[in-house]
Scaffold this motif. Structure first.
Motif, mmCIF file in Angstrom:
data_model
loop_
_atom_site.group_PDB
_atom_site.id
_atom_site.type_symbol
_atom_site.label_atom_id
_atom_site.label_comp_id
_atom_site.label_asym_id
_atom_site.label_seq_id
_atom_site.Cartn_x
_atom_site.Cartn_y
_atom_site.Cartn_z
ATOM 1 N N ARG A 14 7.252 -9.939 -38.924
ATOM 2 C CA ARG A 14 8.297 -10.492 -39.773
ATOM 3 C C ARG A 14 9.619 -9.752 -39.559
ATOM 4 O O ARG A 14 9.656 -8.710 -38.922
ATOM 5 N N TRP A 15 10.676 -10.308 -40.105
ATOM 6 C CA TRP A 15 12.005 -9.709 -40.023
ATOM 7 C C TRP A 15 12.198 -8.758 -41.190
ATOM 8 O O TRP A 15 11.876 -9.090 -42.336
ATOM 9 N N LEU A 16 12.737 -7.574 -40.903
ATOM 10 C CA LEU A 16 12.951 -6.550 -41.925
ATOM 11 C C LEU A 16 14.439 -6.346 -42.156
ATOM 12 O O LEU A 16 15.233 -6.433 -41.216
ATOM 13 N N THR A 17 14.805 -6.052 -43.393
ATOM 14 C CA THR A 17 16.182 -5.670 -43.683
ATOM 15 C C THR A 17 16.429 -4.284 -43.092
ATOM 16 O O THR A 17 15.495 -3.594 -42.685
ATOM 17 N N THR A 18 17.670 -3.876 -43.096
ATOM 18 C CA THR A 18 18.001 -2.549 -42.578
ATOM 19 C C THR A 18 17.298 -1.470 -43.394
ATOM 20 O O THR A 18 16.777 -0.502 -42.832
ATOM 21 N N GLN A 19 17.268 -1.631 -44.713
ATOM 22 C CA GLN A 19 16.600 -0.647 -45.573
ATOM 23 C C GLN A 19 15.103 -0.586 -45.259
ATOM 24 O O GLN A 19 14.536 0.495 -45.147
ATOM 25 N N GLU A 20 14.462 -1.740 -45.103
ATOM 26 C CA GLU A 20 13.032 -1.768 -44.787
ATOM 27 C C GLU A 20 12.757 -1.150 -43.416
ATOM 28 O O GLU A 20 11.800 -0.395 -43.248
ATOM 29 N N ALA A 21 13.615 -1.465 -42.444
ATOM 30 C CA ALA A 21 13.430 -0.914 -41.096
ATOM 31 C C ALA A 21 13.603 0.604 -41.101
ATOM 32 O O ALA A 21 12.831 1.327 -40.464
ATOM 33 N N TYR A 24 10.548 2.133 -42.676
ATOM 34 C CA TYR A 24 9.404 2.024 -41.770
ATOM 35 C C TYR A 24 9.464 3.072 -40.663
ATOM 36 O O TYR A 24 8.461 3.673 -40.315
ATOM 37 N N MET A 25 10.678 3.304 -40.129
ATOM 38 C CA MET A 25 10.838 4.258 -39.028
ATOM 39 C C MET A 25 10.977 5.698 -39.508
ATOM 40 O O MET A 25 10.894 6.626 -38.713
ATOM 41 N N GLY A 26 11.232 5.872 -40.789
ATOM 42 C CA GLY A 26 11.385 7.224 -41.319
ATOM 43 C C GLY A 26 12.751 7.829 -41.040
ATOM 44 O O GLY A 26 12.878 9.042 -40.884
ATOM 45 N N VAL A 27 13.771 6.981 -40.958
ATOM 46 C CA VAL A 27 15.143 7.452 -40.744
ATOM 47 C C VAL A 27 16.023 6.908 -41.859
ATOM 48 O O VAL A 27 15.606 6.045 -42.634
ATOM 49 N N LYS A 28 17.250 7.383 -41.936
ATOM 50 C CA LYS A 28 18.196 6.898 -42.935
ATOM 51 C C LYS A 28 18.854 5.612 -42.449
ATOM 52 O O LYS A 28 18.936 5.352 -41.245
ATOM 53 N N VAL A 29 19.335 4.820 -43.395
ATOM 54 C CA VAL A 29 20.053 3.593 -43.059
ATOM 55 C C VAL A 29 21.282 3.935 -42.217
ATOM 56 O O VAL A 29 21.613 3.215 -41.271
ATOM 57 N N ASP A 30 21.941 5.043 -42.542
ATOM 58 C CA ASP A 30 23.111 5.468 -41.759
ATOM 59 C C ASP A 30 22.751 5.743 -40.308
ATOM 60 O O ASP A 30 23.556 5.491 -39.412
ATOM 61 N N THR A 31 21.549 6.251 -40.076
ATOM 62 C CA THR A 31 21.113 6.509 -38.701
ATOM 63 C C THR A 31 20.998 5.210 -37.921
ATOM 64 O O THR A 31 21.464 5.117 -36.778
ATOM 65 N N LEU A 32 20.416 4.179 -38.537
ATOM 66 C CA LEU A 32 20.335 2.878 -37.868
ATOM 67 C C LEU A 32 21.730 2.326 -37.580
ATOM 68 O O LEU A 32 21.968 1.738 -36.528
ATOM 69 N N LEU A 37 25.985 1.100 -33.548
ATOM 70 C CA LEU A 37 27.328 1.304 -33.002
ATOM 71 C C LEU A 37 27.279 1.817 -31.570
ATOM 72 O O LEU A 37 28.099 1.436 -30.727
ATOM 73 N N ARG A 38 26.321 2.684 -31.288
ATOM 74 C CA ARG A 38 26.202 3.288 -29.958
ATOM 75 C C ARG A 38 25.363 2.449 -29.000
ATOM 76 O O ARG A 38 25.312 2.733 -27.810
ATOM 77 N N GLY A 39 24.650 1.443 -29.509
ATOM 78 C CA GLY A 39 23.771 0.650 -28.666
ATOM 79 C C GLY A 39 22.524 1.400 -28.255
ATOM 80 O O GLY A 39 21.976 1.165 -27.190
ATOM 81 N N GLN A 40 22.048 2.328 -29.098
ATOM 82 C CA GLN A 40 20.913 3.169 -28.744
ATOM 83 C C GLN A 40 19.620 2.799 -29.439
ATOM 84 O O GLN A 40 18.565 3.135 -28.963
ATOM 85 N N GLY A 41 19.663 2.174 -30.559
ATOM 86 C CA GLY A 41 18.467 1.952 -31.357
ATOM 87 C C GLY A 41 17.692 0.717 -30.955
ATOM 88 O O GLY A 41 17.899 0.140 -29.885
ATOM 89 N N PRO A 42 16.787 0.308 -31.828
ATOM 90 C CA PRO A 42 15.980 -0.885 -31.548
ATOM 91 C C PRO A 42 16.821 -2.152 -31.597
ATOM 92 O O PRO A 42 17.896 -2.176 -32.215
ATOM 93 N N CYS A 43 16.321 -3.185 -30.948
ATOM 94 C CA CYS A 43 17.002 -4.481 -30.956
ATOM 95 C C CYS A 43 17.055 -5.017 -32.382
ATOM 96 O O CYS A 43 16.164 -4.778 -33.186
ATOM 97 N N TYR A 44 18.103 -5.775 -32.680
ATOM 98 C CA TYR A 44 18.237 -6.373 -33.999
ATOM 99 C C TYR A 44 18.911 -7.728 -33.865
ATOM 100 O O TYR A 44 19.513 -8.042 -32.841
ATOM 101 N N PHE A 84 20.918 13.671 -32.099
ATOM 102 C CA PHE A 84 19.923 14.725 -32.226
ATOM 103 C C PHE A 84 20.319 15.979 -31.464
ATOM 104 O O PHE A 84 19.736 17.021 -31.645
ATOM 105 N N ALA A 85 21.281 15.873 -30.569
ATOM 106 C CA ALA A 85 21.613 16.994 -29.696
ATOM 107 C C ALA A 85 22.757 17.816 -30.283
ATOM 108 O O ALA A 85 23.875 17.350 -30.383
ATOM 109 N N GLY A 86 22.452 18.998 -30.702
ATOM 110 C CA GLY A 86 23.493 19.921 -31.135
ATOM 111 C C GLY A 86 24.099 19.569 -32.475
ATOM 112 O O GLY A 86 23.410 19.289 -33.431
ATOM 113 N N GLY A 87 25.421 19.539 -32.510
ATOM 114 C CA GLY A 87 26.165 19.387 -33.758
ATOM 115 C C GLY A 87 26.041 18.020 -34.391
ATOM 116 O O GLY A 87 25.487 17.088 -33.821
ATOM 117 N N PRO A 88 26.578 17.902 -35.593
ATOM 118 C CA PRO A 88 26.488 16.631 -36.316
ATOM 119 C C PRO A 88 27.353 15.556 -35.669
ATOM 120 O O PRO A 88 28.368 15.857 -35.056
#
Length: 103
Positions: A14-21, A24-32, A37-44, A84-88
């Motif tokens: 099924r399709w998940l909202t950003t909050q649900e995704a 599920y992945m154990g990350v923050k919504v801001d991380t998604l 923005l960077r084109g690094q995460g899962p397809c959406y 994940f690499a180094g600074g914020p």
């Protein structure tokens, strides 16, 4: 690291909202958001404009591609994501250029 194809039934995939995704992945919504923005995460799906949706099978496949069997592989996976690499990570642009002296 091998990518595996997850065979989910149409009801399970099924399709998940950003909050649900994010939950599920154990990350923050801001991380998604940063990953999008960077084109690094899962397809959406961007069909809903500012309300992206993630298909469960895409999340599973994405996480499967990030599997590691030892710490060297894990470090390589982490380096793929600059957050994940180094600074914020910050959305701010660099400092403004110095103004030229006006005469």
């Amino acid at each position: 690291m091998t990518a595996t194809s997850h065979n989910l039934s149409l009801l399970d995939d099924r399709w998940l909202t950003t909050q649900e995704a994010a939950t599920y992945m154990g990350v923050k919504v801001d991380t998604l958001s940063k990953w999008r923005l960077r084109g690094q995460g899962p397809c959406y799906s961007a069909a809903l404009g500012r309300d992206p949706r993630y298909r469960l099978s895409d999340l599973l496949n994405y996480m499967a591609t990030k599997m590691a069997t030892n710490t060297r592989e894990a470090n390589a996976v982490r380096r793929e994501h600059k957050s994940f690499a180094g600074g914020p990570y910050t959305m701010r642009r660099g400092g403004r250029p110095a103004r030229s002296a006006r005469t």
